[in-house]
Scaffold this active site. Structure first.
Site, PDB file in Angstrom:
ATOM      1  N   CYS A 143       0.834  -1.199   0.000  1.00  0.00           N
ATOM      2  CA  CYS A 143       0.000   0.000   0.000  1.00  0.00           C
ATOM      3  C   CYS A 143       0.873   1.254   0.000  1.00  0.00           C
ATOM      4  O   CYS A 143       1.999   1.243   0.494  1.00  0.00           O
ATOM      5  CB  CYS A 143      -0.884   0.059   1.249  1.00  0.00           C
ATOM      6  N   ASP A 144       0.306   2.323  -0.541  1.00  0.00           N
ATOM      7  CA  ASP A 144       0.958   3.617  -0.426  1.00  0.00           C
ATOM      8  C   ASP A 144      -0.094   4.710  -0.579  1.00  0.00           C
ATOM      9  O   ASP A 144      -1.140   4.494  -1.193  1.00  0.00           O
ATOM     10  CB  ASP A 144       2.044   3.813  -1.479  1.00  0.00           C
ATOM     11  N   GLN A 145       0.203   5.856   0.004  1.00  0.00           N
ATOM     12  CA  GLN A 145      -0.701   7.000  -0.085  1.00  0.00           C
ATOM     13  C   GLN A 145       0.086   8.241  -0.483  1.00  0.00           C
ATOM     14  O   GLN A 145       1.162   8.502   0.051  1.00  0.00           O
ATOM     15  CB  GLN A 145      -1.418   7.232   1.241  1.00  0.00           C
TER      16      GLN A 145
END
Length: 199
Positions: free
Chosen positions: A75-77
């Site tokens: 995941c990444d934001q």
């Protein structure tokens, strides 16, 4: 036997969201130099969406290479405002500068999730949320940072919507889970389909 799920992230909120949804998983934190990868992607002119997706994929791939058979979730934001990409603040002063630039402005949060199995991508999604930060006072900002720095230093943009950071906003458009950093509803649909959780 249901496939094993590995969360390739040290994020407490992502782990809490999966746990609260009743999803069985373990955690393996990938060794990734996010700053260098992000800088290289920016230098190549990657869009914020592509950047979030690429970082999530890199994390999933790193763990998947060592975990045959398992589903690995990376995941990444990314936070972007007026073409500028913001990272986690490195100091209270950095957080203050970021929040001053975001004050009164609309920005986007892009939350990417990529699942790998046996070294290959099998699912991906990038959720987008749009947020409008209110015109808070300098005095409130200083008090907010003094009270919350230990928590918000782990948050892109210098705020956590699930905590006092919600008071910084006047309008929010988008999925709550995407804002927290995990497109959970889309993930759950995939988990149902692939037998990670009961349909």
């Amino acid at each position: 036997m249901n496939p094993h799920l590995i969360l390739a992230s040290g994020s407490q909120i992502r782990a809490d969201l999966l746990r609260a949804a009743g999803v069985p998983f373990t955690v393996t934190i990938p060794r990734v130099d996010e700053s260098s990868i992000r800088a290289a992607l920016e230098a190549e002119g990657a869009s914020p969406r592509d950047m979030a997706d690429a970082l999530a994929e890199y994390k999933a791939r790193r763990v998947s290479d060592r975990q045959p058979g398992a589903f690995v979730l990376g995941c990444d934001q990314i936070l972007t405002c007026d073409g500028v990409i913001y990272a986690k603040p490195e100091s209270p002063e950095d957080a203050r500068a970021q929040l001053l630039r975001l004050r009164g402005q609309r920005h986007q949060l892009l939350s990417a999730a990529v699942i790998y199995q046996d070294g290959e991508p099998v699912w991906r999604h990038v959720g987008v949320a749009r947020l409008l930060m209110r015109e808070f006072s300098d005095a409130y900002l200083d008090e907010y940072l003094a009270r919350n720095w230990d928590s918000l230093r782990h948050a892109v943009g210098g705020y956590k919507l699930e905590e006092e950071g919600v008071r910084l906003f006047s309008r929010i458009e988008g999925d709550h889970f995407t804002i927290l950093g995990l497109p959970l509803l889309e993930l759950l649909a995939f988990f149902n389909l692939r037998g990670i959780i009961a349909a």
